[in-house]
Design an enzyme around this catalytic site. Structure first.
Site, PDB file in Angstrom:
ATOM      1  N   LYS A   1       0.835  -1.199   0.000  1.00  0.00           N
ATOM      2  CA  LYS A   1       0.000   0.000   0.000  1.00  0.00           C
ATOM      3  C   LYS A   1       0.875   1.256   0.000  1.00  0.00           C
ATOM      4  CE  LYS A   1      -1.862   2.488   3.230  1.00  0.00           C
ATOM      5  NZ  LYS A   1      -1.697   3.822   2.611  1.00  0.00           N
TER       6      LYS A   1
ATOM      7  N   THR B   1       6.453   6.837  13.953  1.00  0.00           N
ATOM      8  CA  THR B   1       6.630   5.997  15.139  1.00  0.00           C
ATOM      9  C   THR B   1       5.274   5.704  15.773  1.00  0.00           C
ATOM     10  OG1 THR B   1       8.878   6.771  15.510  1.00  0.00           O
ATOM     11  CG2 THR B   1       7.714   5.933  17.433  1.00  0.00           C
TER      12      THR B   1
ATOM     13  N   GLU C   1      10.415   0.616  10.161  1.00  0.00           N
ATOM     14  CA  GLU C   1      11.394   1.683   9.929  1.00  0.00           C
ATOM     15  C   GLU C   1      10.660   2.980  10.207  1.00  0.00           C
ATOM     16  OE1 GLU C   1      13.069   4.595   8.520  1.00  0.00           O
ATOM     17  OE2 GLU C   1      13.013   3.713   6.506  1.00  0.00           O
TER      18      GLU C   1
ATOM     19  N   CYS D   1      13.416  10.356   6.960  1.00  0.00           N
ATOM     20  CA  CYS D   1      13.411   9.816   8.325  1.00  0.00           C
ATOM     21  C   CYS D   1      14.774   9.959   8.984  1.00  0.00           C
ATOM     22  CB  CYS D   1      12.972   8.360   8.295  1.00  0.00           C
ATOM     23  SG  CYS D   1      13.827   7.402   7.044  1.00  0.00           S
TER      24      CYS D   1
ATOM     25  N   GLU E   1      10.579  14.845  16.044  1.00  0.00           N
ATOM     26  CA  GLU E   1      10.782  14.813  14.592  1.00  0.00           C
ATOM     27  C   GLU E   1       9.876  15.860  13.935  1.00  0.00           C
ATOM     28  OE1 GLU E   1       9.347  11.352  12.195  1.00  0.00           O
ATOM     29  OE2 GLU E   1      11.364  11.410  11.367  1.00  0.00           O
TER      30      GLU E   1
HETATM   31  P1  NAI Z   1       1.865   7.704   8.803  1.00  0.00           P
HETATM   32  O1  NAI Z   1       2.716   6.830   9.637  1.00  0.00           O
HETATM   33  O2  NAI Z   1       0.448   7.927   9.225  1.00  0.00           O
HETATM   34  O3  NAI Z   1       1.805   7.142   7.298  1.00  0.00           O
HETATM   35  C1  NAI Z   1       2.685   6.192   6.739  1.00  0.00           C
HETATM   36  C2  NAI Z   1       1.890   5.105   6.050  1.00  0.00           C
HETATM   37  O4  NAI Z   1       1.123   4.385   7.024  1.00  0.00           O
HETATM   38  C3  NAI Z   1       0.874   5.596   5.022  1.00  0.00           C
HETATM   39  O5  NAI Z   1       0.839   4.691   3.936  1.00  0.00           O
HETATM   40  C4  NAI Z   1      -0.439   5.548   5.797  1.00  0.00           C
HETATM   41  O6  NAI Z   1      -1.564   5.420   4.970  1.00  0.00           O
HETATM   42  C5  NAI Z   1      -0.244   4.312   6.639  1.00  0.00           C
HETATM   43  N1  NAI Z   1      -1.056   4.240   7.864  1.00  0.00           N
HETATM   44  C6  NAI Z   1      -1.577   5.267   8.593  1.00  0.00           C
HETATM   45  N2  NAI Z   1      -2.241   4.782   9.667  1.00  0.00           N
HETATM   46  C7  NAI Z   1      -2.144   3.427   9.619  1.00  0.00           C
HETATM   47  C8  NAI Z   1      -2.603   2.358  10.459  1.00  0.00           C
HETATM   48  N3  NAI Z   1      -3.296   2.591  11.566  1.00  0.00           N
HETATM   49  N4  NAI Z   1      -2.299   1.088  10.119  1.00  0.00           N
HETATM   50  C9  NAI Z   1      -1.574   0.830   9.014  1.00  0.00           C
HETATM   51  N5  NAI Z   1      -1.120   1.792   8.179  1.00  0.00           N
HETATM   52  C10 NAI Z   1      -1.389   3.082   8.476  1.00  0.00           C
HETATM   53  O7  NAI Z   1       2.606   9.091   8.668  1.00  0.00           O
HETATM   54  P2  NAI Z   1       1.963  10.518   8.267  1.00  0.00           P
HETATM   55  O8  NAI Z   1       0.719  10.763   9.058  1.00  0.00           O
HETATM   56  O9  NAI Z   1       1.860  10.593   6.819  1.00  0.00           O
HETATM   57  O10 NAI Z   1       3.100  11.496   8.797  1.00  0.00           O
HETATM   58  C11 NAI Z   1       3.144  11.871  10.165  1.00  0.00           C
HETATM   59  C12 NAI Z   1       4.563  11.990  10.647  1.00  0.00           C
HETATM   60  O11 NAI Z   1       5.179  10.726  10.588  1.00  0.00           O
HETATM   61  C13 NAI Z   1       5.451  12.887   9.823  1.00  0.00           C
HETATM   62  O12 NAI Z   1       5.333  14.217  10.209  1.00  0.00           O
HETATM   63  C14 NAI Z   1       6.810  12.321  10.123  1.00  0.00           C
HETATM   64  O13 NAI Z   1       7.278  12.854  11.328  1.00  0.00           O
HETATM   65  C15 NAI Z   1       6.550  10.850  10.308  1.00  0.00           C
HETATM   66  N6  NAI Z   1       6.870  10.072   9.098  1.00  0.00           N
HETATM   67  C16 NAI Z   1       8.027   9.345   9.068  1.00  0.00           C
HETATM   68  C17 NAI Z   1       8.363   8.650   7.924  1.00  0.00           C
HETATM   69  C18 NAI Z   1       9.604   7.847   7.834  1.00  0.00           C
HETATM   70  O14 NAI Z   1      10.122   7.648   6.754  1.00  0.00           O
HETATM   71  N7  NAI Z   1      10.115   7.321   8.918  1.00  0.00           N
HETATM   72  C19 NAI Z   1       7.539   8.703   6.726  1.00  0.00           C
HETATM   73  C20 NAI Z   1       6.311   9.447   6.870  1.00  0.00           C
HETATM   74  C21 NAI Z   1       6.034  10.115   8.021  1.00  0.00           C
END
Ligand code: NAI
Ligand code: MG
Length: 506
Positions: A212, A266, A286, A320, A418
């Site tokens: 996804k 996280t 990750e 990240c 972050e």
């Molecule tokens: P997120 O963690 O919500 O999104 C990442 C992925 O997880 C997306 O594909 C989303 O649709 C999916 N997702 C969301 N809720 C889920 C759930 N309950 N179960 C399974 N999958 C789920 O991150 P978001 O809201 O886009 O960004 C928020 C913060 O997260 C950012 O400001 C940043 O600090 C951090 N982040 C870190 C990343 C990294 O590479 N480590 C990447 C994206 C965001």
């Protein structure tokens, strides 16, 4: 070039010798030295009005008929309507992956490798189209999607194609077997590259996948689905379902999944870890980071400043492992800050499709608001903000001027949390001990950078930093042969290298 307009800002080096006056390039040239003529990318890839879900080798409509839009964050224009997969759609995708598993896992590794080579070559052939699409859907500068994201995505498939028939040599004494059906959930900061990081090792090891992409950047993953079809990948080996958090949760909670691989926040990582804990599913995470760059007084300062810039403003700081905390040895602090200001004044912020743009659009309105909140808190808590001084930001779209904060205390919110934007927190230290303990003083542990001229200091410092990746006199360099992953709340498991294969072998 005259130095007459140089500022009188002087600083002393370690030996107490007064440095020459710092040249203010913008003032010296009337702001014109680094103005480039527009160089817009001319290719516009075809984008369908709507996309379905890629299940069992075919694009199908979502059972609920629900769709959501994906926009271009630099213009706020709608690019396409994308299907929202519900539990029934995820179930269909998992069943397709399950049905495809025995034949795929049973193929000789050499044959599986051929499919991966074909995907890699097709990514290269369609690189320009993919780069433009990546930039349009996500906002990153075209020079990054063109020179980093797409070539690295192809490199990941090439690398893992090579492993497919050599798995028994990777881990001698073990009989390599696939884990099974892998559910893979990826974020929006490196959309195609993250898909490659997830899919390539899974397929090389004989697994099948349901992936996804993030809701703001689904388009290149859907192109990858097209490529899987074009190169004749057996149906069901790769399934791509689009949607937001609920779709991700449906993957995580599906009983037919054997392994979850997640990259993202996280916060969501913890939800997933809880959901998976009582099940048979394997998990790799990750997650976020608050990575430290440490500049010692004996470092090559120009080189270090270049790396710091790369570390925090690359991909608008949507990384990240962004080097979002900078620790500078006190004796060179003024010099580093002066050079940071100079270098930042040359960064071009704006149209991501312009080949000269250094800093593009913030990925979404929500992320821009998050960054704005941190900028406010940073000033309110007493740090001083220094903005990058380029021309006006575009009137439309989600843009943020890169900046750094000085006068930051370790307790400040911007030094602990972050931000995921082009915001750097600058702090100082006196001794190597202090640098290491402050760099490690975070719940995260993804990456770090060390800048020094002394080899022994490099190895001593790197060894004592709690970080999955430590870059030495460089930053943000990625390679498929090198494992990547975190310590502490940055997650567990490695992607890339020989270590990365472990996550996909039973
Ligand atoms: P997120 O963690 O919500 O999104 C990442 C992925 O997880 C997306 O594909 C989303 O649709 C999916 N997702 C969301 N809720 C889920 C759930 N309950 N179960 C399974 N999958 C789920 O991150 P978001 O809201 O886009 O960004 C928020 C913060 O997260 C950012 O400001 C940043 O600090 C951090 N982040 C870190 C990343 C990294 O590479 N480590 C990447 C994206 C965001
Ligand atoms: Mg988008």
């Amino acid at each position: 070039m005259s130095t007459a307009a140089g500022s009188t800002n002087r600083s002393q080096n370690a030996a107490g010798v007064q440095a020459p006056p710092r040249l203010d390039l913008r003032a010296a040239t009337g702001g014109g030295l680094f103005e480039y003529a527009p160089a817009p990318e001319s290719v516009r890839p075809a984008i369908a009005d709507r996309y379905g879900l890629f299940i069992n080798g075919r694009f199908t409509d979502p059972t609920s008929s629900k769709r959501f839009t994906t926009i271009n964050p630099a213009t706020e224009a709608t690019l396409s309507e994308v299907a929202e997969a519900n539990e029934a759609d995820v179930d269909a995708a998992v069943r397709a992956a399950r049905d495809a598993l025995p034949a795929w896992a049973g193929l000789p590794g050499k044959e599986r490798g051929k499919f991966l080579y074909r995907i890699a070559r097709r990514l290269q052939e369609r690189a320009r189209e993919l780069a433009v699409l990546e930039t349009m859907d996500g906002g990153k500068p075209i020079k990054e999607s063109r020179d980093v994201d797409i070539p690295l995505a192809a490199a990941h498939f090439f690398h893992h194609a090579g492993w497919a028939d050599k798995l028994q040599y990777a881990f001698p004494g073990r009989e390599p077997r696939p884990v099974g059906v892998c559910g893979q959930i990826i974020p929006w900061n490196f959309p195609l590259l993250m898909a490659a990081w997830k899919i390539a090792p899974a397929l090389a090891c004989g697994n099948t996948v349901v992936l996804k992409p993030a809701e703001t950047t689904p388009l290149t993953a859907l192109r990858l689905a097209e490529i899987c079809d074009e190169i004749g990948l057996p149906p069901g080996v790769v399934n791509i379902v689009t949607g937001a958090g609920a779709t991700g949760a449906a993957i995580v909670n599906h009983p037919g999944i054997d392994k979850i691989a997640f990259t993202g926040s996280t916060e969501v990582g913890k939800i997933i870890a809880k959901a998976v804990a009582p099940t048979h599913k394997r998990l790799t995470l990750e997650l976020g980071g608050k990575s430290a760059n440490i500049i010692f007084e004996d470092a090559s300062i120009d080189q270090a400043v270049e790396g710091i810039i790369e570390g925090i403003y690359f991909n608008q700081g949507h990384v990240c492992c962004a080097g979002s905390r900078l620790f500078v040895q006190e004796s060179v602090l003024d010099r580093v800050i002066g050079k940071l200001k100079d270098r930042m004044s040359t960064l071009r912020v704006g149209d991501p499709l312009d080949k000269n743009t250094d800093v593009g659009a913030i990925n979404s309105k929500a992320q821009l608001a998050t960054i704005g909140k941190y900028l406010e808190i940073g000033s309110k808590e007493g740090a001083e903000r220094h903005d990058c001084g380029t021309a006006d930001l575009p009137g439309k779209g989600y843009f943020c001027r890169p900046c750094f904060f000085t006068g930051v205390q370790p307790s400040h919110t911007i030094a602990r949390e972050e931000i995921f934007g082009p915001v750097l927190a600058v702090m100082s230290f006196r001794t190597p001990e202090e640098a290491i303990s402050r760099a490690n003083n975070t719940p995260y542990g993804l990456a770090a950078g060390v800048w020094t001229d002394k080899g022994s200091k490099i190895f001593d410092t790197a060894r004592r930093l709690d970080a999955g990746v430590v870059w030495l006199n460089t930053y943000n360099k990625f390679d498929p042969t090198s494992p990547f992953g975190g310590f502490k709340e940055s997650g567990f498991g490695r992607e890339g290298g020989r270590h990365g294969l472990l996550a996909y072998l039973a």
